[in-house]
Write a protein that holds these residues in place. Structure first.
Motif, PDB file in Angstrom:
ATOM      1  N   GLY A  49       0.814  -1.203   0.000  1.00 13.60           N
ATOM      2  CA  GLY A  49       0.000   0.000   0.000  1.00 13.60           C
ATOM      3  C   GLY A  49       0.849   1.254   0.000  1.00 13.60           C
ATOM      4  N   PRO A  50       0.520   2.221   0.845  1.00 12.11           N
ATOM      5  CA  PRO A  50       1.258   3.496   0.843  1.00 12.11           C
ATOM      6  C   PRO A  50       2.688   3.377   1.357  1.00 12.11           C
ATOM      7  CG  PRO A  50      -0.323   3.432   2.646  1.00 12.11           C
ATOM      8  CD  PRO A  50      -0.600   2.232   1.796  1.00 12.11           C
ATOM      9  N   ARG A  51       3.046   2.231   1.923  1.00 13.05           N
ATOM     10  CA  ARG A  51       4.427   2.065   2.408  1.00 13.05           C
ATOM     11  C   ARG A  51       5.384   1.612   1.307  1.00 13.05           C
ATOM     12  NH1 ARG A  51       4.489  -1.625   7.519  1.00 13.05           N
ATOM     13  NH2 ARG A  51       2.483  -2.423   6.750  1.00 13.05           N
ATOM     14  N   LEU A  52       4.908   1.524   0.072  1.00 10.37           N
ATOM     15  CA  LEU A  52       5.784   1.201  -1.051  1.00 10.37           C
ATOM     16  C   LEU A  52       6.412   2.478  -1.595  1.00 10.37           C
ATOM     17  CD1 LEU A  52       6.958  -0.660  -3.254  1.00 10.37           C
ATOM     18  CD2 LEU A  52       4.866  -0.229  -4.572  1.00 10.37           C
ATOM     19  N   HIS A  53       7.719   2.473  -1.744  1.00 10.63           N
ATOM     20  CA  HIS A  53       8.469   3.590  -2.311  1.00 10.63           C
ATOM     21  C   HIS A  53       9.217   3.065  -3.539  1.00 10.63           C
ATOM     22  CE1 HIS A  53       7.909   5.607   1.634  1.00 10.63           C
ATOM     23  NE2 HIS A  53       8.088   4.371   2.103  1.00 10.63           N
ATOM     24  N   ILE A  54       9.034   3.722  -4.672  1.00  8.68           N
ATOM     25  CA  ILE A  54       9.714   3.320  -5.909  1.00  8.68           C
ATOM     26  C   ILE A  54      10.858   4.293  -6.170  1.00  8.68           C
ATOM     27  CG2 ILE A  54       9.480   2.942  -8.390  1.00  8.68           C
ATOM     28  CD1 ILE A  54       6.582   2.202  -7.939  1.00  8.68           C
ATOM     29  N   ILE A  55      12.066   3.761  -6.194  1.00 10.95           N
ATOM     30  CA  ILE A  55      13.265   4.573  -6.415  1.00 10.95           C
ATOM     31  C   ILE A  55      13.981   4.029  -7.640  1.00 10.95           C
ATOM     32  CG2 ILE A  55      15.459   5.342  -5.446  1.00 10.95           C
ATOM     33  CD1 ILE A  55      14.276   5.055  -2.675  1.00 10.95           C
ATOM     34  N   SER A  56      14.145   4.855  -8.653  1.00  9.75           N
ATOM     35  CA  SER A  56      14.818   4.453  -9.886  1.00  9.75           C
ATOM     36  C   SER A  56      16.157   5.170  -9.987  1.00  9.75           C
ATOM     37  CB  SER A  56      13.961   4.792 -11.113  1.00  9.75           C
ATOM     38  OG  SER A  56      12.765   4.044 -11.107  1.00  9.75           O
ATOM     39  N   LEU A  57      17.202   4.408 -10.253  1.00 11.29           N
ATOM     40  CA  LEU A  57      18.544   4.957 -10.425  1.00 11.29           C
ATOM     41  C   LEU A  57      18.865   4.954 -11.916  1.00 11.29           C
ATOM     42  CD1 LEU A  57      20.377   3.034  -7.551  1.00 11.29           C
ATOM     43  CD2 LEU A  57      19.382   5.326  -7.478  1.00 11.29           C
ATOM     44  N   PRO A  58      18.754   6.080 -12.587  1.00  3.07           N
ATOM     45  CA  PRO A  58      19.007   6.097 -14.033  1.00  3.07           C
ATOM     46  C   PRO A  58      20.490   5.904 -14.321  1.00  3.07           C
ATOM     47  CG  PRO A  58      18.727   8.327 -13.223  1.00  3.07           C
ATOM     48  CD  PRO A  58      18.428   7.416 -12.055  1.00  3.07           C
ATOM     49  N   PRO A  59      20.818   5.510 -15.550  1.00  2.00           N
ATOM     50  CA  PRO A  59      22.241   5.463 -15.922  1.00  2.00           C
ATOM     51  C   PRO A  59      22.862   6.850 -15.760  1.00  2.00           C
ATOM     52  CG  PRO A  59      20.851   4.454 -17.611  1.00  2.00           C
ATOM     53  CD  PRO A  59      19.928   5.134 -16.653  1.00  2.00           C
ATOM     54  N   LEU A  60      24.169   6.889 -15.630  1.00  2.00           N
ATOM     55  CA  LEU A  60      24.855   8.163 -15.474  1.00  2.00           C
ATOM     56  C   LEU A  60      24.648   9.018 -16.722  1.00  2.00           C
ATOM     57  CD1 LEU A  60      28.256   7.044 -13.904  1.00  2.00           C
ATOM     58  CD2 LEU A  60      26.208   7.846 -12.738  1.00  2.00           C
ATOM     59  N   GLY A  61      24.382  10.301 -16.491  1.00  2.00           N
ATOM     60  CA  GLY A  61      24.266  11.245 -17.587  1.00  2.00           C
ATOM     61  C   GLY A  61      25.581  11.958 -17.833  1.00  2.00           C
ATOM     62  N   VAL A  62      25.571  12.855 -18.800  1.00  2.00           N
ATOM     63  CA  VAL A  62      26.801  13.567 -19.165  1.00  2.00           C
ATOM     64  C   VAL A  62      27.282  14.434 -18.013  1.00  2.00           C
ATOM     65  CG1 VAL A  62      27.809  15.206 -20.797  1.00  2.00           C
ATOM     66  CG2 VAL A  62      26.149  13.511 -21.591  1.00  2.00           C
ATOM     67  N   GLU A  63      26.367  15.044 -17.284  1.00  2.00           N
ATOM     68  CA  GLU A  63      26.770  15.909 -16.168  1.00  2.00           C
ATOM     69  C   GLU A  63      27.473  15.106 -15.078  1.00  2.00           C
ATOM     70  OE1 GLU A  63      26.338  19.431 -15.726  1.00  2.00           O
ATOM     71  OE2 GLU A  63      26.179  19.151 -17.890  1.00  2.00           O
ATOM     72  N   GLU A  64      26.946  13.922 -14.752  1.00  3.71           N
ATOM     73  CA  GLU A  64      27.581  13.092 -13.716  1.00  3.71           C
ATOM     74  C   GLU A  64      28.953  12.598 -14.179  1.00  3.71           C
ATOM     75  OE1 GLU A  64      23.415  13.463 -12.986  1.00  3.71           O
ATOM     76  OE2 GLU A  64      24.412  12.588 -14.738  1.00  3.71           O
ATOM     77  N   VAL A  65      29.043  12.167 -15.424  1.00  4.54           N
ATOM     78  CA  VAL A  65      30.340  11.705 -15.943  1.00  4.54           C
ATOM     79  C   VAL A  65      31.333  12.860 -15.981  1.00  4.54           C
ATOM     80  CG1 VAL A  65      31.511  10.743 -17.964  1.00  4.54           C
ATOM     81  CG2 VAL A  65      29.302   9.825 -17.249  1.00  4.54           C
ATOM     82  N   SER A  66      30.861  14.045 -16.339  1.00 11.83           N
ATOM     83  CA  SER A  66      31.736  15.209 -16.362  1.00 11.83           C
ATOM     84  C   SER A  66      32.290  15.510 -14.977  1.00 11.83           C
ATOM     85  CB  SER A  66      30.979  16.421 -16.904  1.00 11.83           C
ATOM     86  OG  SER A  66      31.819  17.545 -16.997  1.00 11.83           O
ATOM     87  N   GLY A  67      31.441  15.374 -13.945  1.00  6.51           N
ATOM     88  CA  GLY A  67      31.917  15.588 -12.582  1.00  6.51           C
ATOM     89  C   GLY A  67      32.975  14.584 -12.174  1.00  6.51           C
ATOM     90  N   MET A  68      32.798  13.313 -12.563  1.00  6.53           N
ATOM     91  CA  MET A  68      33.798  12.292 -12.267  1.00  6.53           C
ATOM     92  C   MET A  68      35.074  12.526 -13.071  1.00  6.53           C
ATOM     93  SD  MET A  68      31.185   9.039 -12.332  1.00  6.53           S
ATOM     94  CE  MET A  68      32.408   7.792 -11.930  1.00  6.53           C
ATOM     95  N   LEU A  69      34.920  13.024 -14.291  1.00  2.26           N
ATOM     96  CA  LEU A  69      36.060  13.247 -15.172  1.00  2.26           C
ATOM     97  C   LEU A  69      36.929  14.396 -14.691  1.00  2.26           C
ATOM     98  CD1 LEU A  69      37.350  12.454 -17.907  1.00  2.26           C
ATOM     99  CD2 LEU A  69      35.764  14.059 -19.000  1.00  2.26           C
ATOM    100  N   ARG A  70      36.319  15.341 -14.006  1.00  2.00           N
ATOM    101  CA  ARG A  70      37.038  16.543 -13.584  1.00  2.00           C
ATOM    102  C   ARG A  70      38.271  16.209 -12.743  1.00  2.00           C
ATOM    103  NH1 ARG A  70      32.808  18.908 -11.454  1.00  2.00           N
ATOM    104  NH2 ARG A  70      32.072  19.528 -13.521  1.00  2.00           N
ATOM    105  N   GLU A  71      38.190  15.139 -11.959  1.00  2.00           N
ATOM    106  CA  GLU A  71      39.311  14.747 -11.111  1.00  2.00           C
ATOM    107  C   GLU A  71      40.451  14.115 -11.893  1.00  2.00           C
ATOM    108  OE1 GLU A  71      39.318  15.448  -7.928  1.00  2.00           O
ATOM    109  OE2 GLU A  71      37.281  16.292  -8.010  1.00  2.00           O
ATOM    110  N   ARG A  72      40.203  13.764 -13.159  1.00  2.00           N
ATOM    111  CA  ARG A  72      41.198  13.026 -13.928  1.00  2.00           C
ATOM    112  C   ARG A  72      41.868  13.850 -15.012  1.00  2.00           C
ATOM    113  NH1 ARG A  72      43.673   9.046 -12.758  1.00  2.00           N
ATOM    114  NH2 ARG A  72      43.476   7.908 -14.707  1.00  2.00           N
ATOM    115  N   LEU A  73      41.414  15.080 -15.218  1.00  2.00           N
ATOM    116  CA  LEU A  73      41.973  15.920 -16.261  1.00  2.00           C
ATOM    117  C   LEU A  73      42.831  17.025 -15.656  1.00  2.00           C
ATOM    118  CD1 LEU A  73      38.872  16.337 -18.621  1.00  2.00           C
ATOM    119  CD2 LEU A  73      40.820  14.790 -18.895  1.00  2.00           C
ATOM    120  N   PRO A  74      43.762  17.550 -16.426  1.00  2.00           N
ATOM    121  CA  PRO A  74      44.552  18.686 -15.924  1.00  2.00           C
ATOM    122  C   PRO A  74      43.654  19.835 -15.489  1.00  2.00           C
ATOM    123  CG  PRO A  74      45.500  17.820 -17.955  1.00  2.00           C
ATOM    124  CD  PRO A  74      44.201  17.100 -17.752  1.00  2.00           C
ATOM    125  N   GLU A  75      44.124  20.587 -14.537  1.00  2.97           N
ATOM    126  CA  GLU A  75      43.301  21.608 -13.893  1.00  2.97           C
ATOM    127  C   GLU A  75      42.778  22.644 -14.881  1.00  2.97           C
ATOM    128  OE1 GLU A  75      43.772  24.811 -10.227  1.00  2.97           O
ATOM    129  OE2 GLU A  75      45.073  23.052 -10.344  1.00  2.97           O
TER     130      GLU A  75
END
Length: 741
Positions: free
Chosen positions: A363-389
């Motif tokens: 009933g109302p105690r069901l919560h649906i949480i969807s984790l979409p694949p990573l988007g360009v913004e998320e990958v860009s944030g992860m990439l920032r640590e790996r590229l020259p400043e």
């Protein structure tokens, strides 16, 4: 035969497989035995000492004619070549090698990742599977105790392997071992910090902030009353989110793969819950319980856990809802407790069956949480640590687009690409990614997995006739299984979406199916031996020749069949003369990047493999597809259409050639009912497709923001390509820009 020393050991060709489904093997041949005979052999081998016939008869049958049944079973075994169980001997004993003995003896010095994966592949389920519901309650109690002991041995051996791999700084190896242990509900307690050269993984709260906040609300509510969560997403992302929730908190996690069936999963849950409960759990019953009582025993164990608990049921099947009474019982217990049901990225099985079933339970105690694949913004944030400043923002955004397109947003895949120096796309599927993708199929039979792998050899749409050419009479069942699992989805030759809402609908009656995700198709296809793949390509080259000569030519080339190549090329439409000049479409004009706009990300994945991400005021169009012709994607406007479009092309389909039909293109523009002006990596001959005239519009530059302006309003944008990374901006492209124009 009265003692083991009197000749009860079978020759070396015999082996009892106890890891996963129990089987008896002689050399390379699996001996088909009656279940009682298999239970008898398993009991004698694992006991390792002689037992009286009366004891064995009572243990396995417990009926007045038990001794007679035992004699019949012994006769069947002797006819199978097991002469070491002679007649008229009161004491019986048997010894032979087990696959666990061989598996434990394997040295820790794995020469390669594939060697490690082969070693782990033996662990395909709980030990002693297939012997449930045999014999008397006493045999059931013995089976439970043996399974627990075998799991302890498996856990110890996996821990030793993980420790050895950690000492060698083999982070991927440790990850593979830990993933297999998790699938069995085991905890290794071995970790390996990422080397300094690897990019740190952002926390789940950064990658999925909205979903993480929703999780926190669920955990807070569970302090008062148990809650139920349907967690949808890739296996790797689900694990990351669950780990993030419990790290540094008193919450404990108990996990099982619910698709393994009621008996195995209930036993696995009991073993894990007793470990978590410690001395607080209820006293185990003196005799094995019936199925209904087994659920009550699980409820008692859940109620005795002294710490907050996440009970995770991975990938349960709505078609075998044995687990729903367990969820219902758990929700009636006092908190703090969260039951988590996981499922792959939303598909037919999840949306039409699983969610409604859970809603009826919670009933109302069901919560649906969807984790979409990573988007360009998320990958860009992860990439920032790996590229020259001082890396320019445009260069970083282009690379993030390419990495997201290559990986389809798979978190393990992105991690593997970021560990390169420098980070770069690589279309070869890393072994850990294949392991994650195929993990949800471990409960399927070998025949089912092989049939799906055979279908995965098809590049593009799979029709019933094409499936029959590959699988014969088994085609219908394999296609139905693929649809049921969400691996195959109906696909049309043209996919239409409306901007800015990105609504999509596959026409009713679409007969062709396609793999919903290219990564899954690649992983399945690679699971077949190379010789089998080669043979299937020959079949496909012949089967496709009458209806799809372009794909037939592709397969004929791969197998080196010159005769079929010539026939397929001759069946293609005539290649008209290429247009001269720069094209008939508007010339691209360089423009500055569009202003960034903050608004929630909205995403749509089409059955044909196009991924559209609306974020930050732009629309990303990505596709990683198989070789061969691609479906046509058309984007139309639900409101007033603009007269221009701003875009950046980072990855274009290859130049059109006479061997590919219909020709691919990166962008098509159409006004009213006029021709479609297509921009490609090379000149496109004029042709008609789907009743629409296609003319060459021009060549778009790569990695530059440009604007195309028409004298009148656009009625349609389109794309046709196997590999595409395109960003669109301008009026009406996203919901935010539509509202501000």
């Amino acid at each position: 035969m009265t003692t083991p020393a009197q000749g009860s050991e079978l020759p070396g060709l015999w082996r009892l497989q106890v890891l996963g489904h129990v089987t008896l093997v002689h050399g390379a041949e699996v001996l088909p035995l009656f279940q009682k005979g298999l239970a008898l052999v398993t009991y004698l081998v694992l006991e390792g000492q002689p037992h009286h016939r009366e004891h064995l008869a009572e243990l396995l049958w417990g009926t007045p004619d038990a001794l007679g049944n035992l004699r019949v079973e012994l006769l069947r075994l002797r006819r199978r070549g097991m002469t070491l169980l002679p007649p008229r001997q009161p004491m019986l004993a048997l010894r032979c090698r087990t696959d666990l003995d061989d598996w434990e003896a394997t040295p820790d010095h794995f020469a390669s990742e594939s060697e490690l994966l082969e070693w782990l592949s033996v662990l395909r389920g709980l030990p002693l599977s297939g012997l449930e519901d045999l014999g008397t309650p006493a045999f059931g109690d013995w089976l439970d105790a043996q399974r627990s002991a075998l799991l302890d041995r498996v856990e110890a051996r996996l821990r030793r392997a993980a420790s050895a791999l950690a000492a060698r700084r083999d982070r991927e190896g440790v990850r593979l071992v830990a993933a297999r242990a998790e699938a069995l509900g085991l905890e290794l307690g071995v970790s390996l910090e990422a080397p300094e050269s690897a990019a740190p993984l952002p926390p789940a709260a950064v990658l999925w902030p909205d979903q993480h906040a929703q999780w926190r609300e669920v955990l807070a509510g569970a302090q008062e009353r148990p809650q139920l969560v349907l967690l949808r997403g890739e296996a790797g992302t689900r694990r990351l989110m669950l780990a993030a929730l419990t790290q540094g908190t008193p919450w404990q996690t108990v996990k099982v793969h619910a698709e393994n069936g009621a008996a195995l999963c209930q036993m696995a849950l009991k073993l894990q819950l007793r470990r978590v409960a410690g001395g607080n759990g209820p006293t185990p019953p003196p005799a094995r319980r019936a199925d209904s009582d087994s659920l009550l025993e699980l409820a008692e164990l859940l109620g005795s856990i002294p710490v907050p608990l996440l009970l995770v049921l991975h990938d349960p099947s709505p078609e075998d809802p044995w687990w729903t009474p367990l969820v219902s019982l758990a929700l009636d217990l006092p908190g703090p407790l969260v039951v988590v049901v996981t499922a792959p990225t939303p598909g037919p099985a999840t949306d039409r069956a699983l969610a409604p079933l859970l809603r009826r339970v919670a009933g109302p105690r069901l919560h649906i949480i969807s984790l979409p694949p990573l988007g360009v913004e998320e990958v860009s944030g992860m990439l920032r640590e790996r590229l020259p400043e001082r890396t320019p923002a445009l260069e970083q955004d282009i690379l993030a687009m390419r990495l997201t397109q290559c990986s389809e947003g798979s978190l393990p895949y992105v991690q593997a690409l970021l560990e390169r120096t420098p980070p770069a796309p690589d279309y070869r599927l890393p072994a850990p990614v294949s392991e994650v993708l195929l993990s949800t199929l471990t409960s399927r039979t070998p025949a089912e997995r092989r049939a799906l792998a055979q279908l995965a050899q098809v590049y593009g749409p799979v029709t019933p006739d094409l499936a029959a050419a590959l699988l014969g009479d088994a085609a219908g069942e394999a296609l139905a299984l693929g649809v049921r699992l969400g691996l195959l989805v109906p696909v049309a030759a043209t996919e239409r979406l409306t901007l800015p809402a990105l609504g999509v609908r596959t026409p009713d009656g679409a007969a062709a199916l396609a793999f919903a995700h290219e990564l899954t198709r690649c992983a399945l296809a690679a699971s077949l031996p190379a010789g089998d793949r080669e043979a299937l390509r020959r079949v496909l080259a012949r089967a496709l020749l009458p209806t799809d000569p372009a794909r037939s030519l592709l397969y004929a080339r791969r197998v080196g069949d010159r005769v079929l190549e010539a026939r397929a090329r001759a069946a293609l439409p005539p290649w008209r003369a290429l247009p001269q000049g720069e094209g008939l479409g508007p010339r691209p004009q360089d423009v500055p990047p569009p202003p960034r706009e903050e608004h929630p990300r909205h995403e749509q994945h089409t059955p044909g493999g196009y991924r559209l991400i609306s974020e930050c005021g732009v629309l990303r169009v990505l596709r990683r597809g198989p070789p061969g012709p691609a479906p046509l994607l058309t984007l139309t406007w639900g409101a007033q259409a603009p007269c221009s479009v701003t875009l950046r092309l980072d990855l274009a389909p290859p130049p059109p050639s006479a061997d590919t039909w219909p020709p691919p293109f990166a962008l098509g523009l159409r006004a009213a009912t006029g021709p479609r002006q297509v921009y490609a990596a090379g000149a496109v001959p004029p042709h008609e497709e789907g009743g629409v005239l296609h003319v060459f519009g021009g060549i778009l530059p790569l990695g530059r923001w440009v604007r195309l302006s028409l004298p009148g309003p656009l009625t349609e944008l389109s794309v046709r390509g196997g590999q595409v990374a395109l960003t669109l901006a301008g009026a009406g492209i996203t919901a935010r820009t539509l509202s501000t124009n």
